[in-house]
Design a protein around this motif. Structure first.
Motif, PDB file in Angstrom:
ATOM      1  N   LYS A 265       0.850  -1.187   0.000  1.00 42.67           N
ATOM      2  CA  LYS A 265       0.000   0.000   0.000  1.00 42.67           C
ATOM      3  C   LYS A 265       0.889   1.242   0.000  1.00 42.67           C
ATOM      4  CE  LYS A 265      -3.774  -2.290   2.483  1.00 42.67           C
ATOM      5  NZ  LYS A 265      -4.621  -2.301   3.707  1.00 42.67           N
ATOM      6  N   ILE A 266       0.443   2.279  -0.698  1.00 48.28           N
ATOM      7  CA  ILE A 266       1.243   3.494  -0.837  1.00 48.28           C
ATOM      8  C   ILE A 266       0.557   4.637  -0.098  1.00 48.28           C
ATOM      9  CG2 ILE A 266       2.369   5.077  -2.434  1.00 48.28           C
ATOM     10  CD1 ILE A 266       3.297   2.177  -2.672  1.00 48.28           C
ATOM     11  N   SER A 267       1.293   5.276   0.779  1.00 48.89           N
ATOM     12  CA  SER A 267       0.790   6.468   1.459  1.00 48.89           C
ATOM     13  C   SER A 267       1.744   7.624   1.195  1.00 48.89           C
ATOM     14  CB  SER A 267       0.657   6.221   2.968  1.00 48.89           C
ATOM     15  OG  SER A 267       1.901   5.854   3.532  1.00 48.89           O
ATOM     16  N   VAL A 268       1.224   8.832   1.301  1.00 51.85           N
ATOM     17  CA  VAL A 268       2.016  10.035   1.021  1.00 51.85           C
ATOM     18  C   VAL A 268       2.131  10.853   2.298  1.00 51.85           C
ATOM     19  CG1 VAL A 268       2.241  12.100  -0.400  1.00 51.85           C
ATOM     20  CG2 VAL A 268       1.140  10.060  -1.337  1.00 51.85           C
ATOM     21  N   ARG A 269       3.343  11.224   2.651  1.00 51.61           N
ATOM     22  CA  ARG A 269       3.587  12.080   3.803  1.00 51.61           C
ATOM     23  C   ARG A 269       4.434  13.261   3.371  1.00 51.61           C
ATOM     24  NH1 ARG A 269       5.156   7.342   8.233  1.00 51.61           N
ATOM     25  NH2 ARG A 269       3.291   6.072   7.871  1.00 51.61           N
ATOM     26  N   LYS A 270       4.189  14.371   3.997  1.00 49.80           N
ATOM     27  CA  LYS A 270       4.888  15.596   3.628  1.00 49.80           C
ATOM     28  C   LYS A 270       5.875  15.990   4.711  1.00 49.80           C
ATOM     29  CE  LYS A 270       1.395  17.755   0.634  1.00 49.80           C
ATOM     30  NZ  LYS A 270       2.327  17.905  -0.514  1.00 49.80           N
ATOM     31  N   MET A 271       7.025  16.459   4.282  1.00 52.02           N
ATOM     32  CA  MET A 271       7.978  17.073   5.175  1.00 52.02           C
ATOM     33  C   MET A 271       8.426  18.369   4.511  1.00 52.02           C
ATOM     34  SD  MET A 271      11.507  15.567   6.868  1.00 52.02           S
ATOM     35  CE  MET A 271      10.605  14.353   7.823  1.00 52.02           C
ATOM     36  N   GLY A 272       7.798  19.443   4.908  1.00 54.29           N
ATOM     37  CA  GLY A 272       8.029  20.709   4.233  1.00 54.29           C
ATOM     38  C   GLY A 272       7.430  20.664   2.841  1.00 54.29           C
ATOM     39  N   ALA A 273       8.239  20.997   1.843  1.00 54.66           N
ATOM     40  CA  ALA A 273       7.762  21.002   0.459  1.00 54.66           C
ATOM     41  C   ALA A 273       7.984  19.671  -0.242  1.00 54.66           C
ATOM     42  CB  ALA A 273       8.466  22.115  -0.312  1.00 54.66           C
ATOM     43  N   ILE A 274       8.521  18.678   0.479  1.00 46.98           N
ATOM     44  CA  ILE A 274       8.870  17.406  -0.143  1.00 46.98           C
ATOM     45  C   ILE A 274       7.811  16.356   0.187  1.00 46.98           C
ATOM     46  CG2 ILE A 274      10.616  15.599  -0.313  1.00 46.98           C
ATOM     47  CD1 ILE A 274      12.687  17.611   0.580  1.00 46.98           C
ATOM     48  N   ASN A 275       7.387  15.613  -0.840  1.00 47.26           N
ATOM     49  CA  ASN A 275       6.485  14.488  -0.649  1.00 47.26           C
ATOM     50  C   ASN A 275       7.287  13.208  -0.500  1.00 47.26           C
ATOM     51  OD1 ASN A 275       4.126  15.975  -0.817  1.00 47.26           O
ATOM     52  ND2 ASN A 275       3.951  15.719  -3.037  1.00 47.26           N
ATOM     53  N   PHE A 276       6.927  12.410   0.497  1.00 47.15           N
ATOM     54  CA  PHE A 276       7.536  11.106   0.703  1.00 47.15           C
ATOM     55  C   PHE A 276       6.475  10.051   0.440  1.00 47.15           C
ATOM     56  CE2 PHE A 276      10.031  14.019   3.160  1.00 47.15           C
ATOM     57  CZ  PHE A 276      11.338  13.578   3.027  1.00 47.15           C
ATOM     58  N   PHE A 277       6.788   9.129  -0.475  1.00 46.87           N
ATOM     59  CA  PHE A 277       5.868   8.054  -0.793  1.00 46.87           C
ATOM     60  C   PHE A 277       6.328   6.815  -0.032  1.00 46.87           C
ATOM     61  CE2 PHE A 277       3.457   9.964  -4.255  1.00 46.87           C
ATOM     62  CZ  PHE A 277       4.252  11.066  -4.546  1.00 46.87           C
ATOM     63  N   ILE A 278       5.477   6.326   0.838  1.00 47.18           N
ATOM     64  CA  ILE A 278       5.829   5.240   1.736  1.00 47.18           C
ATOM     65  C   ILE A 278       5.136   3.956   1.297  1.00 47.18           C
ATOM     66  CG2 ILE A 278       5.980   4.505   4.135  1.00 47.18           C
ATOM     67  CD1 ILE A 278       7.394   7.156   3.510  1.00 47.18           C
ATOM     68  N   ARG A 279       5.936   2.908   1.077  1.00 50.83           N
ATOM     69  CA  ARG A 279       5.361   1.601   0.792  1.00 50.83           C
ATOM     70  C   ARG A 279       5.183   0.847   2.100  1.00 50.83           C
ATOM     71  NH1 ARG A 279       9.877   1.961  -2.558  1.00 50.83           N
ATOM     72  NH2 ARG A 279       9.501   2.163  -4.788  1.00 50.83           N
ATOM     73  N   GLU A 280       4.045   0.224   2.265  1.00 53.61           N
ATOM     74  CA  GLU A 280       3.774  -0.547   3.482  1.00 53.61           C
ATOM     75  C   GLU A 280       3.208  -1.918   3.095  1.00 53.61           C
ATOM     76  OE1 GLU A 280       1.090   1.882   5.686  1.00 53.61           O
ATOM     77  OE2 GLU A 280       2.593   3.431   6.107  1.00 53.61           O
ATOM     78  N   PRO A 281       3.968  -2.991   3.266  1.00 43.74           N
ATOM     79  CA  PRO A 281       5.352  -3.059   3.755  1.00 43.74           C
ATOM     80  C   PRO A 281       6.329  -2.639   2.667  1.00 43.74           C
ATOM     81  CG  PRO A 281       4.596  -5.239   3.166  1.00 43.74           C
ATOM     82  CD  PRO A 281       3.414  -4.336   3.001  1.00 43.74           C
ATOM     83  N   ASP A 282       7.561  -2.335   3.063  1.00 45.74           N
ATOM     84  CA  ASP A 282       8.574  -1.889   2.114  1.00 45.74           C
ATOM     85  C   ASP A 282       9.788  -2.804   2.184  1.00 45.74           C
ATOM     86  OD1 ASP A 282       9.993  -0.519   0.256  1.00 45.74           O
ATOM     87  OD2 ASP A 282      10.557   1.140   1.563  1.00 45.74           O
ATOM     88  N   HIS A 283       9.741  -3.875   1.437  1.00 42.77           N
ATOM     89  CA  HIS A 283      10.897  -4.749   1.314  1.00 42.77           C
ATOM     90  C   HIS A 283      10.813  -5.447  -0.036  1.00 42.77           C
ATOM     91  CE1 HIS A 283       7.807  -7.044   3.713  1.00 42.77           C
ATOM     92  NE2 HIS A 283       7.897  -7.779   2.628  1.00 42.77           N
ATOM     93  N   ASN A 284      11.946  -5.873  -0.518  1.00 43.04           N
ATOM     94  CA  ASN A 284      11.990  -6.559  -1.800  1.00 43.04           C
ATOM     95  C   ASN A 284      11.648  -8.036  -1.621  1.00 43.04           C
ATOM     96  OD1 ASN A 284      12.836  -4.178  -2.910  1.00 43.04           O
ATOM     97  ND2 ASN A 284      14.939  -4.812  -3.268  1.00 43.04           N
ATOM     98  N   VAL A 285      10.606  -8.481  -2.306  1.00 43.54           N
ATOM     99  CA  VAL A 285      10.317  -9.912  -2.329  1.00 43.54           C
ATOM    100  C   VAL A 285      11.017 -10.568  -3.519  1.00 43.54           C
ATOM    101  CG1 VAL A 285       8.149  -9.736  -1.084  1.00 43.54           C
ATOM    102  CG2 VAL A 285       8.140  -9.503  -3.563  1.00 43.54           C
ATOM    103  N   ASN A 286      11.213  -9.801  -4.594  1.00 43.67           N
ATOM    104  CA  ASN A 286      12.020 -10.242  -5.732  1.00 43.67           C
ATOM    105  C   ASN A 286      13.230  -9.316  -5.779  1.00 43.67           C
ATOM    106  OD1 ASN A 286      10.027 -12.139  -6.500  1.00 43.67           O
ATOM    107  ND2 ASN A 286       8.915 -10.535  -7.579  1.00 43.67           N
ATOM    108  N   TYR A 287      14.413  -9.893  -5.622  1.00 44.34           N
ATOM    109  CA  TYR A 287      15.560  -9.022  -5.427  1.00 44.34           C
ATOM    110  C   TYR A 287      16.376  -8.804  -6.680  1.00 44.34           C
ATOM    111  CZ  TYR A 287      19.124  -6.525  -2.957  1.00 44.34           C
ATOM    112  OH  TYR A 287      19.973  -5.536  -2.552  1.00 44.34           O
ATOM    113  N   SER A 288      16.481  -9.798  -7.513  1.00 46.83           N
ATOM    114  CA  SER A 288      17.261  -9.688  -8.739  1.00 46.83           C
ATOM    115  C   SER A 288      16.730 -10.712  -9.720  1.00 46.83           C
ATOM    116  CB  SER A 288      18.750  -9.923  -8.460  1.00 46.83           C
ATOM    117  OG  SER A 288      19.504  -9.907  -9.659  1.00 46.83           O
ATOM    118  N   ALA A 289      17.019 -10.487 -11.019  1.00 46.00           N
ATOM    119  CA  ALA A 289      16.501 -11.401 -12.035  1.00 46.00           C
ATOM    120  C   ALA A 289      17.438 -11.434 -13.233  1.00 46.00           C
ATOM    121  CB  ALA A 289      15.099 -10.988 -12.466  1.00 46.00           C
TER     122      ALA A 289
END
Length: 366
Positions: A265-289
């Motif tokens: 799931k993607i949520s957006v948080r602001k810190m000043g003028a910058i948007n941070f897009f947060i993945r929940e959960p945020d980890h790689n299930v596929n790491y390389s191919a």
């Protein structure tokens, strides 16, 4: 006065700690105004997230392949940014100079081409490459360009798509494929270099959505691997999904990995003028191919809690079906971070965290 100074210093130190904690918390999810961070930057993060999965670990992998250790390869030039086996020769892109090096199984440099720079024949951030008939097929992610170069500097092709892309590849010598989004669309673009015709493939419709939902491209962030012979795959890093694109019909077909991990799931948080897009959960299930003539190979992190080794899962290119798995062992207490494979044959090259290269032979169990 001294007490006031000490108190002020303590307050300032506390403030800096809070800022550092916040920065550490959000740093891995910073998204620039031009789009998401590249898959290359994702892959230099820690390989293993201790909270790798919340669902039950699968029991249905079929470990029918073993990796037979063949050779240690030491490449000391500039680190490895990208790599690929071409005509049974290992080619690597130097991390610092974006040059291509052909090396033998002892790590000796046999040939070098290219350099860092902004000229059309120079490279800024190679995200994909191929070599055929003494021609270099280069995709430069930073400069958003596709190019074909011969005789070191002679441009045979220089194509700069109108829409920026974060991953692209040469599907064949005459077809280029990229993934792009402009806020409203999220699609694969395949361009015929001879006719100039572009085929657009809407990714949300492939996945059963009427349209792209906000920040869908971040949830399905990934990158291309191609065999240069008419097949390429777009492998998602954060969800158990990959797409196969075939040159014969220029269509993309979505498939699930055997773990079928849902997108974050993607949520957006602001810190000043910058948007941070947060993945929940945020980890790689596929790491390389990587990809060969018949199959797609994906390093999965799903089994890490059950095993010290990572799983290499194999899928058929023609129908996306699961073929089997192998375990990739640690080397000198280092985890694998990237793989490449010969198009024909059973040689598999594994890059570890400390930049050690290990050559294995894939052997099917009797």
């Amino acid at each position: 006065m001294r007490k006031i100074i000490i108190l002020s210093m303590l307050v300032l130190a506390s403030f800096m700690v809070v800022i550092a904690m916040k920065w550490n918390r959000f740093d891995h999810s910073i998204i620039s105004n031009n789009g998401v961070k590249t898959s290359e930057s994702v892959r230099i993060d820690s390989v293993i997230n201790p909270a790798i999965m919340s669902n039950e670990l699968p029991e249905f992998r079929n470990f029918i392949f073993n990796l037979k250790e063949e050779k240690d390869i030491l490449f000391d030039e500039n680190g490895i940014w990208k790599w690929r086996v071409i005509d049974n020769r290992l080619w690597v892109v130097g991390s610092t100079d974006q040059s291509l090096y052909a090396i033998d199984d002892n790590g000796k440099v046999l040939k070098k081409w290219g350099q860092l720079g902004d000229a059309p024949w120079e490279n800024r951030e190679i995200s994909s490459f191929d070599i055929k008939n003494e021609k270099f097929y280069i995709v430069d992610r930073d400069k958003s360009e596709f190019k074909i170069i011969e005789n070191e500097k002679d441009l045979v092709l220089y194509e700069k798509p109108q829409l920026p892309f974060w991953s692209g590849t040469f599907l064949t010598e005459n077809l280029i494929t990229s993934v792009s989004e402009n806020g409203k669309t999220f699609e694969f673009l395949t361009m015929d270099l001879e006719s100039g015709k572009t085929t657009k493939i809407d990714i949300p419709s492939l996945l059963g959505y009427d349209e792209a939902y906000p920040n869908m491209n971040i949830a399905y962030e990934g990158y291309f691997v191609s065999n240069g012979q008419g097949y390429c795959a777009y492998v998602c890093l954060k969800t158990g999904t990959f797409f196969i694109i075939e040159s014969s019909d220029k269509k993309a077909r979505p498939y699930n990995t055997i773990d079928k991990t849902d997108p974050p799931k993607i949520s957006v948080r602001k810190m000043g003028a910058i948007n941070f897009f947060i993945r929940e959960p945020d980890h790689n299930v596929n790491y390389s191919a990587c990809i060969d003539k018949n199959n797609l190979y994906i390093i999965s992190t799903i089994l890490f809690e059950r095993s010290e080794n990572l799983a290499l899962d194999i899928y058929n290119l023609k129908n996306g079906s699961y073929v089997g798995s192998a375990q990739i062992p640690k080397f000198n207490d280092q985890y694998p971070v990237d793989i490449t494979k010969s198009i024909d044959g059973n040689d598999l090259y594994v890059l570890y965290e400390n930049q050690d290269i290990k050559k294995y032979t894939m052997v099917k169990n009797e």
